[in-house]
Design a protein around this motif. Structure first.
Motif, PDB file in Angstrom:
ATOM      1  N   ARG A 177      -3.089   3.980 -13.568  1.00  0.00           N
ATOM      2  CA  ARG A 177      -3.902   2.782 -13.726  1.00  0.00           C
ATOM      3  C   ARG A 177      -5.339   3.143 -14.103  1.00  0.00           C
ATOM      4  O   ARG A 177      -5.980   2.429 -14.894  1.00  0.00           O
ATOM      5  CB  ARG A 177      -3.875   1.962 -12.435  1.00  0.00           C
ATOM      6  N   GLU A 180      -5.443   4.008 -17.792  1.00  0.00           N
ATOM      7  CA  GLU A 180      -5.355   2.786 -18.596  1.00  0.00           C
ATOM      8  C   GLU A 180      -6.688   2.047 -18.642  1.00  0.00           C
ATOM      9  O   GLU A 180      -7.099   1.549 -19.702  1.00  0.00           O
ATOM     10  CB  GLU A 180      -4.256   1.883 -18.047  1.00  0.00           C
ATOM     11  N   GLN A 359      -9.719  -8.825 -15.155  1.00  0.00           N
ATOM     12  CA  GLN A 359      -8.262  -8.717 -15.183  1.00  0.00           C
ATOM     13  C   GLN A 359      -7.880  -7.376 -15.812  1.00  0.00           C
ATOM     14  O   GLN A 359      -8.186  -7.126 -16.970  1.00  0.00           O
ATOM     15  CB  GLN A 359      -7.654  -9.862 -15.998  1.00  0.00           C
ATOM     16  N   PRO A 361      -5.831  -4.384 -17.636  1.00  0.00           N
ATOM     17  CA  PRO A 361      -4.872  -4.441 -18.746  1.00  0.00           C
ATOM     18  C   PRO A 361      -3.440  -4.295 -18.239  1.00  0.00           C
ATOM     19  O   PRO A 361      -3.210  -3.746 -17.149  1.00  0.00           O
ATOM     20  CB  PRO A 361      -5.272  -3.243 -19.615  1.00  0.00           C
ATOM     21  N   GLU A 362      -2.509  -4.769 -19.016  1.00  0.00           N
ATOM     22  CA  GLU A 362      -1.101  -4.581 -18.674  1.00  0.00           C
ATOM     23  C   GLU A 362      -0.791  -3.080 -18.673  1.00  0.00           C
ATOM     24  O   GLU A 362      -1.251  -2.346 -19.547  1.00  0.00           O
ATOM     25  CB  GLU A 362      -0.203  -5.292 -19.682  1.00  0.00           C
ATOM     26  N   PRO A 363      -0.007  -2.613 -17.698  1.00  0.00           N
ATOM     27  CA  PRO A 363       0.334  -1.190 -17.660  1.00  0.00           C
ATOM     28  C   PRO A 363       1.013  -0.737 -18.950  1.00  0.00           C
ATOM     29  O   PRO A 363       1.882  -1.426 -19.488  1.00  0.00           O
ATOM     30  CB  PRO A 363       1.289  -1.080 -16.466  1.00  0.00           C
ATOM     31  N   THR A 364       0.569   0.392 -19.450  1.00  0.00           N
ATOM     32  CA  THR A 364       1.157   0.957 -20.666  1.00  0.00           C
ATOM     33  C   THR A 364       1.776   2.328 -20.425  1.00  0.00           C
ATOM     34  O   THR A 364       2.570   2.795 -21.235  1.00  0.00           O
ATOM     35  CB  THR A 364       0.095   1.088 -21.767  1.00  0.00           C
TER      36      THR A 364
END
Length: 442
Positions: A177, A180, A359, A361-364
């Protein structure tokens, strides 16, 4: 005449292939490093088990055995017969050895796990790779910068072999995390990073006097490639980290764990300069505290930045600013839009008031299947590991350059292609080491 050169990170350079390059890298790596392995890795199906030999069976060795015990432990090795006996109780069918060189002659081995003292990491790892064996090795990958380059070179030459350094926390969700967030620009452009640990593997002097070697310890094998040294109980089993002959102090012990995070998040490679400050240099003993500043060059869209390491109770002044949370060991990333504070299991965006509505970021980055499972699967499928010896060799080089700069007593200008500090001839004696007669690298 120009040709394409490879940097330590695998990228290309059109820099001319000079005599210095070959002397600094190719000839610095022993001839066996460049030889094809005398045996090829056995092809395994997913349901088949690896035949693993374990070099070092107690302390970190015991933890690493637990990590790979789903496979076949067919060979065990330890210079301490007490530890070896404990491992034999767990794995009665495994062949037992005191000398890792004898273990590596066992023909049914697919892979080895190296969990010895730092000064004996490189030799079994290099020999195993030359024999076509997969290798897992504890951190730091090696005891010297030259050894780290050697293992990285071997791993790059034999991509069919799975390698992994024991930076177990790299597989954790928290590190993913943080990476990211940094890459998404959550705190903007990173200008500096601060990394610190409270540990202090230093001392005032080497153990004094010679003691009788206990009957359970093969002291000559414990020394391995290190200089001949009289036995003293102040070395074994853990205190060896304090002494340059066997370890590299707190930075050598913990640097690969903590500096791994900024290395990964910022795609760091080799520093351009390294400056270290600490107490007066002792030729035999690591310092009780150390501060090292690494300067990294701009790469692509990322500007140049600094990373400062602190140990032995030293901490960055930024942690004393109002509003900073109480924090143990960790990393502080400083960007032009804020800061990110992280440790093994937690992270905070700062100032917290500025990020209240943030917020993430979406996990990549996919979750890990587990640090040890990554290596086991790579041995069977050929998939790369995240802490392979190419990445980990580069990380270890950088970490250990901090101890070299400290021992030299001056800022080092670093040439990663030539594996040398052009402004400091004294660095050469700390970048590599002579092996005791009878011991080889690779």
């Amino acid at each position: 005449m120009s040709d394409v050169c490879r940097r330590p990170d695998g990228s290309e350079s059109s820099r001319p292939v000079s005599r210095r390059f070959f002397l600094g890298t190719a000839l610095a790596v022993t001839a066996t490093t460049w030889a094809a392995p005398r045996a090829k890795a056995r092809s395994l199906r997913a349901h088949e088990k690896l035949n693993i030999g374990v070099v070092g069976t107690a302390n970190r060795g015991a933890a690493n055995i637990n990590g790979v015990q789903s496979e076949n432990i067919v060979a065990i090795c330890d210079v301490d017969s007490r530890y070896l006996a404990q491992a034999q109780e767990r794995f009665p069918k495994a062949k037992a050895y005191r000398d890792f060189r004898k273990l590596l002659e066992q023909h049914d081995l697919d892979a080895i796990v190296v969990s010895t003292t730092d000064h004996t990491h490189a030799s079994p790892s290099a020999i195993a790779l030359n024999l076509g064996k997969h290798v897992y090795c504890e951190k730091p990958l090696t005891h010297s910068v030259h050894e780290a380059r050697t293992l990285a070179t071997l791993a790059k030459a034999h991509p069919e072999l799975a390698t992994q350094m024991g930076t177990q926390i790299h597989a954790g969700a928290n590190y993913r995390r943080v990476v990211e967030l940094i890459r998404a620009g959550a705190i903007g452009t990173i200008k500096e990073v601060h990394t610190w640990v409270a540990k202090s593997w230093g001392g005032d002097h080497r153990p004094q006097g010679e003691a009788v070697v206990p009957d359970y310890l093969d002291w000559d094998l414990w020394l391995g490639p290190a200089p001949q040294t009289a036995f003293n109980p102040g070395y074994h089993p853990a205190e060896w980290r304090r002494y340059w002959a066997f370890g590299n102090g707190s930075l050598g012990d913990m640097g690969c764990h903590h500096i791994d995070l900024p290395f990964w998040a910022l795609d760091l490679t080799a520093p351009t300069t390294i400056t270290a400050d600490g107490p007066p240099v002792d030729p035999e003993v690591a310092p009780n505290h150390l501060q090292v500043r690494y300067e990294f060059p701009a790469v692509g869209d990322r500007p140049a930045l600094s990373l400062t390491w602190y140990d032995g109770g030293l901490r960055p002044a930024l942690l004393k600013q109002p509003g900073m949370p109480r924090w143990g060991d960790g990393n502080l990333f400083v960007g032009d839009k804020g800061m990110l504070l992280a440790d093994y299991s937690d992270h905070r965006l700062l100032p917290e008031a500025d990020f209240r509505e943030f917020q993430p970021p979406e996990p990549t980055i996919p979750d890990s299947i587990g640090h040890y499972n990554e290596w086991i699967e790579a041995c069977k499928t050929g998939r790369p590991t995240t802490c392979n010896f190419v990445y980990s060799g580069n990380l270890t080089e950088t970490v250990l350059l901090g101890t070299v700069a400290y021992r030299c007593g001056q800022t080092l200008e670093w040439d990663p292609i030539g594996l040398r500090a052009p402004n400091c001839s004294k660095a050469e004696e700390f970048l590599r080491r002579d092996y005791r007669a009878g011991w080889t690298l690779g």
